[in-house]
Each structure stands twice: as C-alpha cells, then as structure tokens.
Scaffold this active site. Structure first.
Site, PDB file in Angstrom:
ATOM      1  N   HIS A  86       0.829  -1.218   0.000  1.00 41.67           N
ATOM      2  CA  HIS A  86       0.000   0.000   0.000  1.00 41.67           C
ATOM      3  C   HIS A  86       0.857   1.259   0.000  1.00 41.67           C
ATOM      4  CE1 HIS A  86       0.000   0.034   4.595  1.00 41.67           C
ATOM      5  NE2 HIS A  86      -0.040   1.336   4.387  1.00 41.67           N
ATOM      6  N   ASP A 221       0.940  -7.658   2.436  1.00 42.81           N
ATOM      7  CA  ASP A 221       1.082  -6.235   2.117  1.00 42.81           C
ATOM      8  C   ASP A 221       2.567  -5.837   2.001  1.00 42.81           C
ATOM      9  OD1 ASP A 221       0.766  -3.541   1.811  1.00 42.81           O
ATOM     10  OD2 ASP A 221      -0.552  -3.261   3.534  1.00 42.81           O
ATOM     11  N   SER A 650       3.756   2.247   8.532  1.00 42.13           N
ATOM     12  CA  SER A 650       3.496   1.315   7.438  1.00 42.13           C
ATOM     13  C   SER A 650       4.811   0.993   6.749  1.00 42.13           C
ATOM     14  CB  SER A 650       2.543   1.938   6.424  1.00 42.13           C
ATOM     15  OG  SER A 650       1.257   1.971   6.958  1.00 42.13           O
TER      16      SER A 650
HETATM   17  N1  ASP Z   1      -2.277   0.822   7.715  1.00 42.16           N
HETATM   18  C1  ASP Z   1      -2.096   1.976   8.508  1.00 42.16           C
HETATM   19  C2  ASP Z   1      -2.036   3.166   7.595  1.00 42.16           C
HETATM   20  O1  ASP Z   1      -1.867   3.004   6.432  1.00 42.16           O
HETATM   21  C3  ASP Z   1      -0.928   1.888   9.394  1.00 42.16           C
HETATM   22  C4  ASP Z   1      -1.335   2.227  10.770  1.00 42.16           C
HETATM   23  O2  ASP Z   1      -1.918   3.286  10.950  1.00 42.16           O
HETATM   24  O3  ASP Z   1      -1.091   1.448  11.671  1.00 42.16           O
HETATM   25  O4  ASP Z   1      -2.217   4.301   7.960  1.00 42.16           O
END
Ligand code: ASP
Length: 715
Positions: A86, A221, A650
């Site tokens: 991502h 991911d 991330s």
């Molecule tokens: N997946 C989250 C983000 O993309 C990561 C997190 O906030 O722990 O913001």
C-alpha cells in the site's frame, strides 16, 4: 463505583500494569537512558547501541523513510528495500495499464535492467540526530513565557546550516513536546528508487477494504524497491548508469519463526499522534470532525467502489485514490468507537482534575479553562476547514483540477510579460495528459452529485462560497441539474476540450475560460476558503498549539509520575517495543496472535474483488508447497503484537530479540485505532506480515528466487 472503575482504567493506561504492552514511540538516541533495561528484561538480546549509534554502523542505517510518509528497510547488500504494497501502490499503479496490469498480476523484475524508475520517489536515511533544544531556544523565550518566533527560526536556520556544511546531507530541526524540546535530524536522501517486485493485488491487498484495519488478517502487504546511487555510492537523480546502493547495514531475515510472547520491536517513522490533548480537543475530534469526514467520504466511496467494480479500466484508474480515501475513513470510524469504549473524555477529565489541583496558585491555573474558550473558537473554523478539505480532496476532482487554471489566469499577464507563457502552457498540457489518465468524467460527476449537497448544507453559511449558494438556488436546489449542466458545459471534464483550449489559446480565448462553470466553482470555493477560513483556522489553531506548549510543560512538571511522557509521533525515527500477543476485541472473544494460509483459503471467494485467488496460488496450497517457510503443516501469514504504531509505521521492519527481520508492519487492528489519541495496552495491536509469507510469495509463488538469494537468511 464508576469513578473507581475509571481510576483503575487511568492506572492501567498510564502505569502499564500489564507486563506486556509498552506504550510509546521512543527516540532511538534516548533508548539507552530510558528503555534499554526494560527492553532487555522483556527479552531483547541486542543493546541500545546496536540499535542506534553514530560512530559505528547500527540498525538505524537500514531504516529508510519511503516516499512521503511510509517506512522501508534494507534487506540486501545491493540496495534492496522492502515496504508495504500500500506504500508503493501509487508507483505500482502508475506503471500499470490494461496491457501491463501489474496491479492485477504483479510484477517481478528478472534482472536489474528490468527494474522500473519512479519519478519523484525518494528514500531517506537518518545519518544522526541530536538534542538541540538549548541552541534553538537560546534567547527565544520572552519574559512572559511566550515564544519569539523570529529568534527561534533564526536559531534553527543556524543549527541546520552548521550541521550539514561541507556534506551532501540535508538537515531539519523538529519540535517535540509542542516545542518544549527540539531535535536535529541529519539525513541522506536517495532519489533513484526503482520498483523491483510486487505481488498481485489479490495477495498484496487481499481482503480489500473489508479486511483493512481488521484482525484476523491475511494480507501480503509488501513490495520491493531498490535504491540506486552514483559511482561514489552517493545519492543521485535517476540515471541508467547509477548502481545499486551499498548500504551500511541490511537486516538479516529470520525464518525461524515467531512465538507467542516473543519480544518484538518496530523501527520506523510514525506520522502523528496526539496523546496529550485536553478533553475539549478530544471531544472536537470525536464528536465534530470525525463525523464530518466519515459522512462525506462514505458518499464518495459508494460511487467510487461501484465504478471500480463495473470495469477493469475504472478499477485501475481509481485504485490509488480509492485506497487513500477509504483508509482514513475506516480508521476514523474505529477511532471513535475505541475512544467511546475507553470513555476517553472522562479519563481525560480525571487527569485534568488532578492537574487543576496541582497547579493551583501557579501561572498554569487558568490554562484549562482557557482551552475551553480557545477550542470553542477554533471549532467554528475547524468544522469549515474539514468541509472544504473533504470536498476538495475526497470529492470531485474537477474542482482541484480547474483551480490550476484559476492560478494560471491570475498569473497570465505576469507570465506573458516574463516570456514564460509558452512554458507554462506546455506544462499544463503535460499535466492534462497525467490527470486524464486516471480520470473518468461520469464517475467524477456522480461524486459531485453525492458530495456537494453535504458540503453546501453542512458548512456554516458565513464561511461557505456565496457564489455556490447562489448557483444552487438558481438551480432551485436541484443539485443533479446543477452538476449535469456544469459537466456538460465545462471544458475541464474532457481532455480533448482542455487540449484544444491550450492549443489555440490567445488573450481573448484565455479570458473566456473565466466563465467556465467549473472554473467559477473552483475559484469561488478556493477564494472563500482562503478569505474566510484558512487564516482564521491557522490563527485559532496556533493559540491551541501555544497552549499545548504550556500544558505539556506543566504536565511534566506537576504530574511527572502519572505516566511516561514519550514525545508524540511527528514523522521522526522511533522505536516501539512489545510482545507477540493476542487480545480480546469484545466480551467473550479472544483473538489468536497468528494467521495462516489456511485462513486465506477459508476466506477465498472466486471472482470476488477482495477475496479472489489465482489458480497457481490455489494449487501450491493444495499441494502444500510451503518449502522452508512452513510452520508445522501450514504457512504463517500475519501476526499481531503490542507495539505502539501509527500511520507512517506502514512498511516498518519488525525485529526479533536479535535484531533480525521477522515481519513487516502494515496496519493496526480496528480496536487499536484510537491509539493515536489514547493507547490501551489490553487491546492495541499492530499487524505484521510474517517474513516467511513474504519470502514464500517471492520465492515459491512468483519464482523470483534471485531476490531471496540476495538476502541474508537466518534459519
Ligand atoms: N495501515 C495503517 C495506515 O496506512 C498503518 C497504521 O496506521 O497502523 O495508515
């Protein structure tokens, strides 16, 4: 009774009665002083000096800021870095087309020549950090305790200049504890970062929005990039002659596996937390701002999701935008639930009661009631600010796009006088190519129909765009008619029309653009934002930030023992540590700490946009071809641990007691999302992809063993 319960909660939150989770995102250079003892007691086998040192290489040299806001880690001695799928999504999407659908099928460079350059993408290493508070605040605090910003800025400028003179490094000074402390960060930024490999979305985004922020989780991911440097191993702009960067350190990858209660450490760049906000600010976030954001995004997402499901072309065009909008949307929903469950406002008020008693008779006595006033005024502008923000950044793109032309027309005469008109027109032409590549007029129109009424009817009339209010009245409150008319007349809904305007532009035709309905809409929205909201927003916000400077100072001085005062996250390098452990999301339920590929197969729904798999994956599973990455009969996929993380973490490396890479951090559980404001050791868990799954995907599924061969594997 209720009060006793809450006091226990305050105790549990702030004294860490549980021996497991450790709240906090700690500065690497202070670990020795503040945390090493506890970390070792929890099982860490390396020292604070191994994690951070400046006279010798240390683990910090393998941690990089990736792009604007993620973390990545070095995993080979040839510049190979690992981050989240991502985090690299924008790059993966920009290389994707219907012919080369890397989003759908993945991409694996067979040789270094096949690796794909990414304009504008950078990776940054911290060379060193230093507490420069004394130098920065020297002469900058006035007699009455207020800050002289001019002196402060000049001090920072001097510190920065001195720290990098004669080097190719860059530096910045960042405030901590709302300006009570300042740290210098000297950095090295690499500008040639190429895409090496990405799994298909059914792995990298498995579970989609349904599973985002959720546990049990099965998302692979991750994505691989490589840093390139010049012949002297120094940062350089992209050039085909650049070579893979030779790092100071790369993380050995452990495939020995993870066990419950194992010590874990996350090393990365957490973006933003607000642990010390007083109750009126928490209330504003929970009760006012989050609901506006959620309401507007839910409408935009309904349209985008439908469009993406309807055609592959739209799926590709809207992939990155959809992710950006939906990620925060779902987080805010979780955050509000978590804050309510923790009774966060009452907890905050209990602390404030203690604070008020302690500061009686001091200059801090009026501070908390001042916050009430400041927040009441700020609220007015904060609400408007969010309405504009959501309309402009989660709403129809045509507004943002047309605004480029409003700026262009403002500068038209100037550009002409300076002989820069042709150059600017050329860059607008290039801009149009890029913009329309990911644009669908019908979808954008539907987004405007869905979102505009919420904006017009929600925003305080005194702060909205008068022109828009009048237009809506002119269309007898028929939003669809207004939007249909705008899209049919405006040139900004079509690439051909924009290009034909640019190709035939002259002084007269340029002027005509000013009556384009999208142009007028953009002009009125941005102008009223700048005239009525932004300055006032900044000014009233600044008052609160100044108040936080004093509040933070007083909290540490008058209530030093109620909690550990680690600095809020501010996108600087931090270490969080905890253990591999499950949690109870609700009464009667216990979540195990690990997921496996069996769970992926259980979630598999053929042809579903979120839970589909391909035939190769399924047959590898059926033949149980897990190779050396298996654990027992299965293949581990993800695990949770009690490391305190946030956005920006991330892609962060998740290390074991020996400093070996066991996972890549990519999310938190939904029950954790309030941890940006209030952490709960019982329930806050970060989610990591197990390195055994990452390697299995690369090695066995994708057959890109040459990449695994670059790594140092500990087995
Ligand atoms: N997946 C989250 C983000 O993309 C990561 C997190 O906030 O722990 O913001």
């Amino acid at each position: 009774m209720r009060i006793r319960l809450l006091l226990t909660l305050v105790g549990a939150l702030f004294f860490n009665f549980t021996l497991h989770a450790v709240e906090g995102m700690w500065l690497p250079l202070l670990l020795k002083e503040l945390n090493e003892k506890e970390m070792k007691a929890m099982g860490m086998r390396i020292s604070a000096d191994d994690l951070y040192a400046i006279n010798q290489t240390s683990l910090k040299d393998a941690v990089f800021i990736f792009g604007g806001g993620c973390t990545s880690e070095m995993i080979s001695d040839q510049g190979l870095i690992l981050t989240n799928h991502h985090c690299g999504y924008g790059q993966i999407q920009s290389h994707s087309s219907l012919q080369n659908d890397y989003l759908k099928y993945g991409f694996w460079a067979k040789t270094k020549e096949d690796e794909l350059p990414n304009k504008g993408l950078t990776a940054t290493r911290i060379v060193r950090m230093e507490n420069v508070t004394e130098m920065v605040l020297d002469g900058a605090i006035r007699q009455d305790g207020s800050v002289n910003q001019q002196v402060l800025d000049a001090n920072i400028k001097r510190v920065v200049a001195q720290s990098v003179s004669g080097t190719h490094y860059e530096a910045s000074v960042k405030p901590f504890y709302y300006g009570n402390e300042y740290y210098l960060f000297v950095t090295e930024t690499f500008k040639d970062v190429r895409l090496v490999g990405t799994p298909p979305s059914f792995i990298g985004k498995f579970g989609g929005d349904t599973d985002n922020w959720m546990w049990p989780r099965h998302t692979g991911d991750f994505a691989l990039f490589r840093i390139y440097a010049d012949a002297n191993n120094k940062p350089a702009e992209y050039a085909s002659s650049n070579r893979p960067y030779k790092p100071l350190h790369h993380f050995p990858v452990s495939i020995k596996g993870v066990q419950e209660n194992d010590f874990t450490l996350v090393y990365g760049f957490p973006g933003r937390t607000q642990q010390y906000l007083p109750s009126p600010m928490v209330s504003l976030t929970m009760n006012d701002l989050n609901p506006i954001r959620i309401k507007i995004r839910s409408k935009a997402l309904q349209v985008i999701d439908e469009a993406m499901a309807s055609a592959d072309e739209l799926r590709i065009k809207y992939a990155a935008k959809q992710s950006r909008i939906s990620n925060a949307y779902k987080k805010w929903i979780g955050e509000n639930r978590g804050l309510k469950k923790l009774d966060a406002l009452t907890v905050k008020k209990l602390i404030e009661d203690q604070f008020s008693q302690k500061v009686k008779g001091s200059s801090y006595e009026p501070l908390l009631s001042q916050f009430d006033e400041w927040v009441a005024t700020f609220r007015y502008y904060a609400l408007a600010n969010d309405y504009y923000n959501e309309l402009i950044f989660s709403g129809p793109e045509i507004i943002r796009y047309a605004y480029n032309y409003v700026k262009f027309m403002k500068n038209y005469d100037d550009l002409k006088a300076k002989g820069e008109l042709d150059k600017t027109i050329e860059s607008l032409r290039t801009g149009a190519e890029g913009y329309f590549k990911n644009y669908d007029m019908i979808t954008d129109k539907k987004i405007m129909m869905a979102v505009l009424p919420l904006f017009i009817e929600g925003i305080d009339k005194s702060m909205g765009p008068d022109y828009m209010f009048d237009e809506i009245i002119r269309f007898k409150n028929n939003y669809d008619a207004f939007v249909n008319n705008l899209f049919s007349i405006s040139i900004f809904s079509s690439k051909e029309k924009v290009l034909s305007f640019l190709n035939t532009i002259n002084d007269k035709s340029a002027l005509k653009i000013k009556s384009d309905p999208a142009y007028r809409m953009a002009e009125s929205i941005y102008t009223s934002y700048f005239n009525k909201v932004s300055d006032k927003y900044d000014e009233t916000n600044q008052r609160i930030q100044n108040g936080m400077f004093h509040y933070m100072k007083a909290l540490r001085q008058f209530l030093p023992d109620i909690r550990k005062y680690y600095p809020d996250a501010n996108s600087t390098l931090r270490v969080s540590y905890g253990r591999v452990e499950g949690y109870s999301p609700q009464d009667g339920t216990w979540y195990h700490w690990q997921t496996t590929i069996d769970g992926i197969m259980a979630k598999y729904v053929p042809d579903d946009t979120e839970f589909d798999l391909d035939q190769r994956y399924i047959s590898l599973y059926q033949q149980r071809q897990f190779g050396r990455y298996a654990s027992g009969q299965s293949l581990p996929v993800a695990f949770i641990a009690s490391n305190h993380t946030t956005g920006g973490n991330s892609g962060s490396p998740v290390l074991n007691a020996h400093g070996h890479l066991i996972g890549i951090n990519f999310d938190r559980t939904w029950e954790s999302t309030m941890s940006d404001i209030m952490y709960d050791p019982e329930r806050c868990r970060n989610i990591s992809c197990d390195m055994r799954y990452v390697l299995w995907v690369i090695d066995v599924y994708a057959g890109a063993s040459h990449l695994v061969n670059e790594m140092t594997i500990v087995q």
